[in-house]
Design an enzyme around this catalytic site. Structure first.
Site, PDB file in Angstrom:
ATOM      1  N   HIS A   1       8.466  -3.562 -18.968  1.00 14.85           N
ATOM      2  CA  HIS A   1       8.636  -2.402 -18.092  1.00 14.85           C
ATOM      3  C   HIS A   1       9.858  -1.587 -18.518  1.00 14.85           C
ATOM      4  O   HIS A   1       9.783  -0.362 -18.707  1.00 14.85           O
ATOM      5  CB  HIS A   1       8.783  -2.881 -16.646  1.00 14.85           C
ATOM      6  CG  HIS A   1       9.063  -1.804 -15.654  1.00 14.85           C
ATOM      7  ND1 HIS A   1       8.138  -1.408 -14.716  1.00 14.85           N
ATOM      8  CD2 HIS A   1      10.161  -1.046 -15.431  1.00 14.85           C
ATOM      9  CE1 HIS A   1       8.665  -0.434 -13.975  1.00 14.85           C
ATOM     10  NE2 HIS A   1       9.896  -0.202 -14.387  1.00 14.85           N
ATOM     11  N   GLU A   2      10.994  -2.282 -18.678  1.00 12.53           N
ATOM     12  CA  GLU A   2      12.218  -1.592 -19.063  1.00 12.53           C
ATOM     13  C   GLU A   2      12.143  -1.076 -20.506  1.00 12.53           C
ATOM     14  O   GLU A   2      12.669  -0.004 -20.825  1.00 12.53           O
ATOM     15  CB  GLU A   2      13.421  -2.518 -18.885  1.00 12.53           C
ATOM     16  CG  GLU A   2      13.573  -3.125 -17.502  1.00 12.53           C
ATOM     17  CD  GLU A   2      13.780  -2.083 -16.408  1.00 12.53           C
ATOM     18  OE1 GLU A   2      13.932  -0.892 -16.730  1.00 12.53           O
ATOM     19  OE2 GLU A   2      13.779  -2.459 -15.229  1.00 12.53           O
TER      20      GLU A   2
ATOM     21  N   HIS B   1      10.380   2.259 -20.593  1.00 18.82           N
ATOM     22  CA  HIS B   1      11.295   3.355 -20.244  1.00 18.82           C
ATOM     23  C   HIS B   1      12.138   3.750 -21.464  1.00 18.82           C
ATOM     24  O   HIS B   1      12.242   4.931 -21.811  1.00 18.82           O
ATOM     25  CB  HIS B   1      12.254   2.917 -19.128  1.00 18.82           C
ATOM     26  CG  HIS B   1      11.653   2.890 -17.763  1.00 18.82           C
ATOM     27  ND1 HIS B   1      10.979   3.958 -17.215  1.00 18.82           N
ATOM     28  CD2 HIS B   1      11.657   1.918 -16.804  1.00 18.82           C
ATOM     29  CE1 HIS B   1      10.590   3.650 -15.988  1.00 18.82           C
ATOM     30  NE2 HIS B   1      10.982   2.415 -15.717  1.00 18.82           N
TER      31      HIS B   1
END
Length: 267
Positions: A57-58, A61
């Protein structure tokens, strides 16, 4: 940044590889029934898989920010998938894992630090924010692939239930992240398109936005509506309530069982 430094800034972290190894070994233990405690094996498998999904997820980004003009994400180590490199490791990893253990909720984590001044276009800002929860969506599709592609009957029941519970976590995390609440990724998607005055007025809510959402989920009507939506999505992906419920029951092996899943998974 030199070529050697750039290569180091994108090299996958041994910490992440270690978590993946735990996920693989415990997943194998759940599949084969090798472990003497199925519940413990499911707990370790789901927890490590959940941490892997948080790292992805990170990473999503950061990777999107990199291609949008923010080269600083390399210097900060965000592209190494190392959870220890996050700006708020407590919010990004520790709290989501704690809430998972306590309540079985896919709580979204914190965010990597993006130098927004380096990003030129509003649509790039929106895409950076959307990339994280889209990674959860992709992870959910992978978890549920055996269900909607067919052949799930050939998967051992404990592993099948673990996948069902893991899919519930990914779907709930994606939905929560996409909410247009300050502090969550959904708000980050629409924020660049809001008037400056509106953005200034909503900015103070960002630090408490997640807590407000979590508080709302304690309201029975809101909780029922939210998880009803999650179950509808899982049903569309072929995952039944029983499969996700038994996955959660196996995961929380230290709790007293109601006996429903013992009938399905003897012993």
């Amino acid at each position: 940044m030199g070529q050697q430094a750039r290569r180091f800034g994108r090299q996958i972290s041994p910490v992440f590889l270690g978590i993946v190894a735990v996920m693989a070994v415990t997943g194998w233990a759940v599949w084969t029934g090798y472990s003497t405690s199925t519940g413990l094996a499911v707990f370790l498998f789901v927890t490590s898989a959940w941490i892997v999904s948080l790292c992805l997820h990170e990473y999503a980004h950061a990777r999107t920010a990199l291609h949008s003009g923010d080269l600083s994400v390399e210097d900060r180590g965000y592209l190494t998938l190392d959870p220890l490199k996050y700006t708020h490791a407590l919010l990004s990893i520790v709290l989501p894992v704690v809430f998972l253990i306590l309540g079985g909720l896919g709580l979204p984590g914190g965010a990597v630090y993006i130098e927004r001044g380096r990003i030129r276009h509003r649509w790039q800002h929106s895409l950076i924010s959307a990339a994280g929860p889209l990674a959860n969506v992709a992870f959910a599709l992978v978890c549920t692939a055996p269900f909607w592609l067919g052949g799930i009957e050939d998967v051992p029941l404990p592993f099948r239930f673990a996948l069902g519970f893991l899919a519930l976590l990914q779907v709930s995390a994606a939905i929560l992240n996409f909410l247009p609440v300050p502090g969550l990724d959904g708000y980050g998607v629409i924020e660049p398109w809001l008037p400056d005055r509106t953005r200034r007025e909503l900015a103070p809510l960002a630090p408490v936005g997640l807590l407000l959402v979590f508080g709302l989920l304690w309201i029975p009507a809101v909780n029922q509506l939210f998880f009803g939506f999650v179950r509808d999505i899982l049903a569309a992906l072929g995952v039944s309530d029983l499969e996700s419920y038994c996955g959660r029951a196996l995961y929380t092996f230290w709790r007293e069982s109601d006996g429903v899943c013992e009938v399905v998974v003897p012993g």
